[in-house]
Write an enzyme that holds these catalytic residues in place. Sequence first.
Site, PDB file in Angstrom:
ATOM      1  N   ALA A  65       4.622  24.973   9.549  1.00  0.00           N
ATOM      2  CA  ALA A  65       4.189  23.597   9.314  1.00  0.00           C
ATOM      3  C   ALA A  65       2.943  23.330  10.156  1.00  0.00           C
ATOM      4  O   ALA A  65       2.600  24.098  11.060  1.00  0.00           O
ATOM      5  CB  ALA A  65       5.302  22.632   9.675  1.00  0.00           C
ATOM      6  N   GLY A 108       8.048  26.849   8.902  1.00  0.00           N
ATOM      7  CA  GLY A 108       8.083  26.129   7.642  1.00  0.00           C
ATOM      8  C   GLY A 108       7.724  26.989   6.453  1.00  0.00           C
ATOM      9  O   GLY A 108       8.189  26.745   5.339  1.00  0.00           O
ATOM     10  N   GLU A 111      10.847  28.698   5.529  1.00  0.00           N
ATOM     11  CA  GLU A 111      11.741  27.710   4.921  1.00  0.00           C
ATOM     12  C   GLU A 111      11.296  27.357   3.503  1.00  0.00           C
ATOM     13  O   GLU A 111      12.132  27.192   2.601  1.00  0.00           O
ATOM     14  CB  GLU A 111      11.790  26.457   5.800  1.00  0.00           C
ATOM     15  CG  GLU A 111      12.501  26.713   7.122  1.00  0.00           C
ATOM     16  CD  GLU A 111      12.360  25.575   8.113  1.00  0.00           C
ATOM     17  OE1 GLU A 111      13.390  25.104   8.631  1.00  0.00           O
ATOM     18  OE2 GLU A 111      11.216  25.152   8.376  1.00  0.00           O
ATOM     19  N   GLU A 131      10.351  28.485  15.769  1.00  0.00           N
ATOM     20  CA  GLU A 131      10.214  27.127  16.297  1.00  0.00           C
ATOM     21  C   GLU A 131      10.672  26.999  17.738  1.00  0.00           C
ATOM     22  O   GLU A 131      10.200  26.124  18.479  1.00  0.00           O
ATOM     23  CB  GLU A 131      11.012  26.145  15.420  1.00  0.00           C
ATOM     24  CG  GLU A 131      10.427  25.917  14.035  1.00  0.00           C
ATOM     25  CD  GLU A 131      10.957  26.876  12.981  1.00  0.00           C
ATOM     26  OE1 GLU A 131      10.803  26.590  11.782  1.00  0.00           O
ATOM     27  OE2 GLU A 131      11.531  27.930  13.365  1.00  0.00           O
TER      28      GLU A 131
END
Length: 257
Positions: A65, A108, A111, A131
């Site tokens: 992300a 991300g 994911e 993360e």
Amino acid sequence: MADELILREVHGEVGLVRLNRPAALNALSLPLMNELGDALAAWDSDPAIGAMVITGNNRAFAAGADIKEMADATSVQMLTHDHIGGWDRVAEMHKPVIAAVSGYALGGGCELAMMCDMIIASETAVFGQPEINLGVMPGAGGTQRMVRAVGKSITMEMVLNDRRLSAEEAYQFGLISRIYPVENYLDEALRIAGEIAARAPVAVRLAKESVNKAFEMSLSQGLAFERRNFYFLFSSDDQKEGMDAFANKRKPEWKGK
């Protein structure tokens, strides 16, 4: 244009989205994810499209992300703006979505790949949930979808200690379904998507829905859900066409109804 966050292409009955922030290793900003969701939703309602593919580039599918967007946010801001909520649109598509992954699929990015219905990877693909290095944890499904794919122990090591999975490991653990050389992994993903898109649309939709329910229901509930979908398909024109074509040794002509 070089400043477009995503690039859209249509290959026959397949819609292809290329994540297009190469300088940021395709970091998943909110504007990018909104555009991705809009593109997928448009194709999901387009009868000319039967399947979709999401890809990045050879170096990175998506390395995570966009941290700059979140670095100064408070928990209340993250909650009230539901920072990741819009990502769920990818997993909510009725038509099949394939992730074609090369290079980094981290945080991300990993994911996002797991939100898709299957992952086709190049030999250079690397999957991880790093993360913890930022003082946080996965928030877009990394602790939930990963454990369903590879099991608790491997997921714990990935989430707690930044273990990265090579393409071969990801294949052995069941996270991905195919590995191809870098030069043709995307072509193969498009080929597979094209094969799916050429099948009976209503049956594909209900079959995808039934497989996904296996992660949300008990076995008895899942079996009942599957059976209802199976019986329902006998009200479709495609069922009559498919079985007649089989009996008469001809190629079926699907109508999607």
